[in-house]
Design a protein around this motif. Structure first.
Motif, PDB file in Angstrom:
ATOM      1  N   SER A  64       0.829  -1.210   0.000  1.00  0.00           N
ATOM      2  CA  SER A  64       0.000   0.000   0.000  1.00  0.00           C
ATOM      3  C   SER A  64       0.860   1.256   0.000  1.00  0.00           C
ATOM      4  N   ARG A  69      -3.239   2.928  -1.393  1.00  0.00           N
ATOM      5  CA  ARG A  69      -4.180   2.242  -0.489  1.00  0.00           C
ATOM      6  C   ARG A  69      -5.340   1.608  -1.267  1.00  0.00           C
ATOM      7  N   THR A 112      -5.228  -1.457   6.240  1.00  0.00           N
ATOM      8  CA  THR A 112      -5.110  -0.492   5.154  1.00  0.00           C
ATOM      9  C   THR A 112      -6.078   0.673   5.358  1.00  0.00           C
TER      10      THR A 112
END
Length: 434
Positions: A64, A69, A112
């Protein structure tokens, strides 16, 4: 406005993800037994999710940071959807395990989402932003088990798996259409749950003790979570446990459709009570117990109202130890509700107070690493706890995981008592330096 809109989207993503996760918690033991699992195997079935999540989370974090992301969230949501669909159609124990492995590897959804919050909030707003994730946890663990009990009674693992898969599909739509990419060059890195570096924080005052405490507490509590459905079946819905040569036990459960339906409803109801009480305590009582008093100085700012997080955590350890000790002594199913209430209140006092102490006493330049190590120890506890509980259940009988857990939590309570003094000394030092 854009920041607030993104926070609302993240909240929705986290809620849907955690409801899907919460649906399965009280049901894994029911369907493990249905396919012939021993209590130890059921413990492994619960533990494998956290194991795969711990292995995959650092990789998800790095990906990420490199690719953004949004793509990582989308991929992890596809993985969760696939894992739930496999759970829905699983008719053997290996397929159940495979479904949990896939979902564990894909378990980067929440971590995340936390990285997204870090991207779009200023440091002064970070606590509020992370509180949104905490609220999603609370809501997921309130609604999930109750839904799981109803769905399991109505349509078994097919209904549970397809409903959870539908939630993942909604998450995919939500992320694809409403969440922009938030990662910017030079922004904060994703907090990674990794055991690497966990040992280095043990020497930090207050923080090191909290890391040990969260490991002890999580191992004990996860023993209960990993074996409770089998305990319920063995104790109240079957002919009990049969001792075999060498001390091994096999639970004489006869999981016909009526028994499985009853087990789904009863376990779902109990875990829903735990979720509701935990949400109420964490949402209101804990804040009042540890909120700084008006006019207090650096001592309060460094550790709540004159360091009240530590005494509140001690009370939580005491309640949890009592609940675990009383659990196998419950004479009827109805008596499990007040016992589980003790566990709910105890855990709701311990977890936020320990995490607050870690955040307050971690060096500012090491906040991310310290919190990552703290979370990693919690994950390790959720791996060891269910496996150990299942082994004790199989080897020594249904009461063994809870007696052992009570002892571990009691030892943690003694250690937490010494933490009270350590926090006060740290606070006094902060006041003198100011």
């Amino acid at each position: 406005m854009a920041r607030e809109a993104s926070l609302r989207v993240v909240f929705g993503i986290a809620v849907l993800d955690l409801i899907g996760f919460g649906i399965l918690i009280p049901q894994l033991g029911v369907y493990g037994v249905r396919f012939g699992a021993s209590p130890f195997t059921v413990g492994l079935l619960v533990a494998v999710y956290s194991l795969m999540q711990l292995v995959a989370a650092p990789i998800m974090g790095r990906l990420s940071d490199r690719f953004g992301r949004r793509p990582v969230l989308l991929v992890s949501q596809v993985g969760s959807l696939a894992g739930y669909v496999l759970f829905a159609f699983a008719d053997t124990l290996p397929l159940l395990f495979l479904s949990r492995v896939i979902d564990g590897v894909s378990g980067g959804n929440v971590s995340t989402a936390q990285a997204v919050v870090a991207d779009i909030t200023r440091p002064s707003e970070r606590a509020r932003g992370m509180g949104i994730i905490g609220a999603a946890f609370g809501l997921g663990f309130v609604l999930g088990p109750a839904l799981g009990g109803v769905l399991g009674a109505w349509g078994g693992n097919l209904a549970i798996g397809l409903f959870a898969a539908g939630l993942s599909a909604l998450n995919l739509i939500n992320t694809w259409f409403f969440l922009p990419e938030t990662r910017v060059p030079g922004g904060p890195s994703a907090t990674v749950r990794s055991m690497k570096g966990a040992a280095s924080v043990l020497t930090l005052p207050v923080v090191g003790r909290c890391v040990v405490l969260v490991l002890l507490f999580t191992v004990a509590f996860a023993q209960m979570e990993g074996t409770f459905s089998v305990f319920l079946l063995t104790r109240f819905l079957s002919s009990g446990a049969v001792p075999l040569e060498g001390g091994w036990l096999v639970h004489a459960v006869h999981p016909d459709a009526a028994v499985l339906k009853e087990a789904s409803l009863r376990s779902g109801a109990l875990f829903a009570v735990v979720g509701v009480l935990s949400a109420l305590v964490q949402g209101g009582l804990v804040r009042r117990l540890v909120a700084p008093a008006p006019g207090t100085g650096p001592v309060a700012r460094s550790g709540g109202r004159a360091g009240r997080e530590a005494p509140v955590a001690v009370a939580g350890f005491a309640l949890t130890a009592a609940g675990l000790a009383l659990l196998p002594l419950a004479p009827t199913y109805g008596w499990l509700f007040p016992v589980m209430g003790l566990l709910a209140v105890g855990s709701a006092l311990v977890n936020p107070c320990l995490s607050a102490l870690v955040s307050l006493h971690a060096p500012p330049e090491r906040q991310g690493a310290v919190l990552g190590a703290y979370q990693a120890c919690g994950s390790l506890g959720r791996i060891v706890g269910p496996a150990l509980g299942g082994l004790l259940f199989t080897r020594l009988g249904p009461a063994a995981p809870y007696g052992t857990g009570a002892v571990l939590v009691a030892l943690g309570g003694v250690l937490a008592l010494s933490l009270v003094t350590q926090v006060r000394m740290s606070g006094a030092g902060a006041e003198q330096s100011s």
